[in-house]
Design a protein around this motif. Structure first.
Motif, mmCIF file in Angstrom:
data_model
loop_
_atom_site.group_PDB
_atom_site.id
_atom_site.type_symbol
_atom_site.label_atom_id
_atom_site.label_comp_id
_atom_site.label_asym_id
_atom_site.label_seq_id
_atom_site.Cartn_x
_atom_site.Cartn_y
_atom_site.Cartn_z
ATOM 1 N N UNK A 1 1.989 5.453 -6.328
ATOM 2 C CA UNK A 1 2.058 6.221 -7.572
ATOM 3 C C UNK A 1 2.928 5.559 -8.629
ATOM 4 N N UNK A 2 3.950 4.809 -8.203
ATOM 5 C CA UNK A 2 4.786 4.114 -9.183
ATOM 6 C C UNK A 2 6.086 4.840 -9.481
ATOM 7 N N UNK A 3 6.672 5.461 -8.451
ATOM 8 C CA UNK A 3 7.979 6.109 -8.613
ATOM 9 C C UNK A 3 9.017 5.040 -8.968
ATOM 10 N N UNK A 4 10.011 5.432 -9.761
ATOM 11 C CA UNK A 4 11.024 4.468 -10.228
ATOM 12 C C UNK A 4 11.675 3.719 -9.069
ATOM 13 N N UNK B 1 0.832 -1.201 0.000
ATOM 14 C CA UNK B 1 0.000 0.000 0.000
ATOM 15 C C UNK B 1 0.861 1.242 0.000
ATOM 16 N N UNK B 2 0.284 2.333 -0.491
ATOM 17 C CA UNK B 2 1.011 3.597 -0.560
ATOM 18 C C UNK B 2 0.278 4.721 0.137
ATOM 19 N N UNK B 3 0.807 5.902 -0.065
ATOM 20 C CA UNK B 3 0.274 7.108 0.563
ATOM 21 C C UNK B 3 -1.200 7.334 0.235
ATOM 22 N N UNK B 4 -1.659 6.752 -0.895
ATOM 23 C CA UNK B 4 -3.051 6.894 -1.308
ATOM 24 C C UNK B 4 -4.047 6.337 -0.312
ATOM 25 N N UNK B 5 -3.588 5.527 0.634
ATOM 26 C CA UNK B 5 -4.495 4.987 1.650
ATOM 27 C C UNK B 5 -4.825 6.038 2.705
ATOM 28 N N UNK B 6 -4.142 7.149 2.648
ATOM 29 C CA UNK B 6 -4.537 8.318 3.439
ATOM 30 C C UNK B 6 -4.088 8.371 4.884
ATOM 31 N N UNK B 7 -4.148 7.245 5.583
ATOM 32 C CA UNK B 7 -3.811 7.267 7.011
ATOM 33 C C UNK B 7 -3.493 5.850 7.466
ATOM 34 N N UNK C 1 -5.416 2.296 -8.410
ATOM 35 C CA UNK C 1 -5.098 3.707 -8.191
ATOM 36 C C UNK C 1 -6.243 4.530 -8.760
ATOM 37 N N UNK C 2 -6.567 5.612 -8.086
ATOM 38 C CA UNK C 2 -7.717 6.364 -8.584
ATOM 39 C C UNK C 2 -7.345 7.316 -9.713
ATOM 40 N N UNK C 3 -6.032 7.484 -9.928
ATOM 41 C CA UNK C 3 -5.583 8.378 -10.989
ATOM 42 C C UNK C 3 -5.235 7.561 -12.233
ATOM 43 N N UNK C 4 -6.032 7.680 -13.311
ATOM 44 C CA UNK C 4 -5.766 6.850 -14.495
ATOM 45 C C UNK C 4 -4.398 7.118 -15.113
ATOM 46 N N UNK C 5 -3.798 8.267 -14.814
ATOM 47 C CA UNK C 5 -2.483 8.589 -15.386
ATOM 48 C C UNK C 5 -1.335 8.205 -14.457
ATOM 49 N N UNK C 6 -1.617 7.555 -13.351
ATOM 50 C CA UNK C 6 -0.543 7.194 -12.408
ATOM 51 C C UNK C 6 0.493 6.322 -13.123
ATOM 52 N N UNK C 7 1.775 6.585 -12.828
ATOM 53 C CA UNK C 7 2.857 5.858 -13.498
ATOM 54 C C UNK C 7 2.776 4.358 -13.244
ATOM 55 N N UNK C 8 2.200 3.975 -12.138
ATOM 56 C CA UNK C 8 2.140 2.558 -11.785
ATOM 57 C C UNK C 8 1.450 1.740 -12.877
#
Ligand SMILES: Cc1cc2nc3c(=O)[nH]c(=O)nc-3n(C[C@H](O)[C@H](O)[C@H](O)COP(=O)(O)OP(=O)(O)OC[C@H]3O[C@@H](n4cnc5c(N)ncnc54)[C@H](O)[C@@H]3O)c2cc1C
Ligand SMILES: Cc1cc2nc3c(=O)[nH]c(=O)nc-3n(C[C@H](O)[C@H](O)[C@H](O)COP(=O)(O)OP(=O)(O)OC[C@H]3O[C@@H](n4cnc5c(N)ncnc54)[C@H](O)[C@@H]3O)c2cc1C
Lengths: 340, 276
Positions: free
Chosen positions: A280-283, A220-226, A299-306
């Motif tokens: 997000x999918x950072x290198x 999981x990543x920062x997108x989980x919020x807390x 991911x909720x962002x369709x353009x996320x690098x992941x």
């Protein structure tokens, strides 16, 4: 230096508390291919106390010969003592290639040995090949934080050495009863002459979870919020019988401990299934998980690098998707289909 | 009083590095040069030990002239002196040649003031081999201790120190004679923000710079590209992972599609059950 004097492919067999490190078995598989291509022997070299009995396993995984230094002084790994044994053996039998797992022990040992021989050492290799006629080892590795791949050669020195990342090579199916030549070796090192002493080993039981050994990693990543939101990741992992991974930002936020961090500065994982949820999918993250079997991104962002680095993606809100996944997987796995 | 030398390197920030898609080479100009993040921890640990036991911290780097900036960053962290070896003769060095050149520089520093301890970072973020530290230790014939995540004690008079080395599942407590060389993990400390006096000092600081001619008994054949057994034969961009298949439909439909894909690979789950 006459290259004709050098022959054979060696694998340093790393042993911990009576068990062979999985990477050593993987390297025997890779080493077998190299040795066959060259038409030379594959040997394992093992250093430890009460380790001779492990030779059978090494034969079963593909070695023709096993050199063993079985002495009390080698009970625990120390650079000084292990290096001396390895130098002793390599000077005596002159292998053309030596491979080590890119573990903390393997890297430590290989760097010291390379300096003394001296020879070239390719770090953290992920691809290996050999030129059939010249015996030149083609070792490829990621560098610059995974931004580039480089093929490294060592043309003028022997043996050629490389450390190889765990989990990227494949172990052979062990062949029961396969046998080979056991060569016991000895070296005269006195405890009084050793400059380092291991006073104590502390195993941290809370670190029992080895994300690099898991078949399923739910990260999981920062997108989980807390930290509360991150609980969803734990839930899915429990449902699937997997372990929890995390991005660095999550670790730095303190939602989970450092040994769960996947990536360049964390752990490299190669599970059969990898979930990246709200990442997000950072290198730096990608380099730690890109060799996973199936990568699933949410991911909720369709353009996320992941989404450029996954096999399957769901564009959506983790808070909606993950509970659905938990429910459905629960039904499928713990219901009638498969019990995990 | 301790004299601690930290080895530091200036590196391109690999996070922002861009690749030229046509030539498959790195656009170095795109990346700002920074102090290797792991080396900041090495310097910080040296400074902490100095603050506790008294003494002085020197940093040493091999690099092109702009690497002076990385030394200044170390002065900000609290290092006292900076030394740089910079010469075309060092260019193209692999880890064997790098550790050779650095060892010569360290020998020269130790003539100015004897060294008790050398600290390196775990690895760099560009070459990331982690091989230079152990290489220096072998050349100086002092014990190398990699993966160090804690310094327990250091006793200069009795000539030893005790550290923790990180293991895959815990740590080991190791006692070693001094001098020795540590490669430190980043968990060993947190690098605090620079203080204003240190920033002022750093801004004006000029390190000692040596060329190859300033280093005694140096064998030029062991330097740079010529002295490097490894050669980078080919560089390429890692294969781009194929873009993922994005499922379509509402959440329920997407979840169902995913489920069918994953559960089709039943062997994954049965294998897991078998291994339990
Ligand atoms: C030297 C160096 C080393 C590094 N090493 C590592 C490393 O080892 N491992 C690592 O992971 N990182 C590492 N990093 C950091 C890395 O560059 C990124 O900063 C980090 O991976 C970002 O973490 P993240 O994806 O969790 O967070 P973010 O980049 O903040 O991404 C959050 C994502 O969640 C999505 N999101 C938000 N809300 C939701 C929702 N409700 N549902 C679904 N999706 C949602 C967003 O669209 C976004 O894509 C390193 C950096 C440097 C400089
Ligand atoms: C694509 C690519 C791949 C490479 N692969 C290999 C390889 O497989 N094997 C190999 O031998 N070389 C390799 N090299 C060369 C290697 O990067 C250089 O030798 C480099 O100068 C030192 O290695 P490193 O950056 O990996 O340092 P590391 O060994 O990772 O650094 C460990 C520590 O040593 C100290 N240190 C390292 N360099 C310096 C310095 N210049 N000055 C002061 N302190 C320093 C720092 O404390 C640092 O934290 C490669 C280079 C490239 C461009």
């Amino acid at each position: 230096m006459s290259f004709e004097d050098y022959s054979g492919v060696w694998v340093f067999i790393e042993e911990n508390e009576g068990k062979i490190a999985p990477v050593s078995l993987e390297l025997l598989g890779a080493g077998r291919t190299l040795a066959d291509k060259r038409g030379v022997e594959l040997a394992g070299i093992m250093i430890g106390e009460n380790v001779t009995g492990l030779a059978d396993t090494i034969f079963e995984y593909g070695a023709d010969t096993v050199y063993v230094y079985d002495q009390p002084i080698f009970k625990l790994y120390r650079t000084e003592s292990f290096m001396k044994a390895l130098l002793h053996c390599s000077e005596k039998y002159k292998p053309e290639i030596i491979l080590y797992g890119a573990t903390s022990t393997g890297k430590d040992l290989a760097s010291a040995v390379a300096t003394d021989l001296p020879t070239g050492l390719t770090a953290d290799t992920t691809e290996l090949d050999v030129e059939e006629d010249t015996g030149l080892l083609l070792a490829s590795r990621p560098a610059f934080g995974g931004n580039i791949m480089a093929t490294i050669l060592c043309k003028k020195y022997r043996p050629q050495m490389a450390t190889v990342r765990p989990k990227v090579m494949k172990a052979l199916q062990p062949e029961k009863g396969r046998n080979g030549k056991l060569v016991p070796e000895q070296i005269d090192i006195k405890e009084e002459d050793m400059r380092t002493k291991v006073l104590k080993i502390v195993r941290e039981t809370t670190k029992k979870i080895r994300i690099d050994e898991a078949d399923i990693v739910v990260a999981g990543g920062k997108g989980l919020g807390s930290e509360q939101g991150f609980e969803l990741v734990h839930q899915l992992a429990r449902t699937l019988g997997g372990v929890v991974g995390a991005s660095r930002d999550v670790v730095e936020a303190g939602w989970i401990g450092h040994h769960h961090q996947v990536g360049q500065t964390g752990v490299t994982v190669t599970p059969k299934i990898y979930f990246a949820i709200g990442i997000s999918g950072a290198i730096q993250h990608i380099v730690g998980m890109k060799n996973s079997g199936i990568i699933i991104a949410i991911n909720k962002d369709p353009d996320a690098a992941i989404f450029n680095s996954c096999h399957y993606g769901i564009v959506g809100d983790a808070f909606e998707i993950v509970p659905l996944l938990v429910k459905e997987f629960h039904k499928a796995l713990h219901g009638e289909e498969v019990e995990v | 009083m301790l004299h601690i030398v930290a080895c530091i390197k200036q590196v391109p920030d690999t996070k922002v590095i861009k690749m030229n898609p046509k030539t498959n080479t790195m656009d170095r100009a795109s990346a700002p040069a920074i102090l290797n993040p792991y080396d900041a921890h090495a310097v910080e640990e040296a400074v902490r030990l100095k603050n506790k036991h008294g003494g002085c911290v020197s940093v040493v780097t091999m690099g092109p002239p702009p690497a002076v900036k990385a030394i200044r960053k170390c002065i900000e962290i609290g290092a006292d002196e900076g030394y740089m070896i910079s010469d075309r003769a060092f260019a193209g060095a692999d880890t064997l040649a790098t550790s050779y050149a650095l060892t010569k520089a360290i020998n020269k520093i130790s003539e100015i003031k004897p060294i008790d301890l050398i600290i390196c970072g775990k690895m760099t973020i560009d070459g990331d081999t982690g091989q230079v530290g152990p290489g220096i230790a072998r050349r100086l014939d002092i014990p190398p201790l990699t993966s160090v995540n804690k310094v327990v004690e250091i006793q200069k008079e009795d000539g030893y120190m005790v550290v923790h080395r990180k293991l895959e599942d815990g740590h080991e407590v190791v006692k070693t004679t001094l001098p020795c060389l540590l490669s430190v993990e980043k968990e060993i400390n947190e690098v605090p923000y620079s203080t204003f006096p240190n920033m002022l000092k750093a801004a004006r600081y000029q390190p000692v710079i040596w060329s190859v001619n300033d280093l005694e008994d140096i064998d030029r054949k062991q330097l740079g590209l010529k002295g490097s057994p490894t050669i980078v034969a080919k560089v390429w961009a890692p294969p781009k992972p194929e873009g993922g298949k994005l499922f379509e439909g509402n959440s329920d439909e997407q979840v169902q599609q995913l489920l069918s894909v994953v559960l089709e690979k039943k062997e994954l789950f049965t294998e897991m059950r078998g291994s339990k």
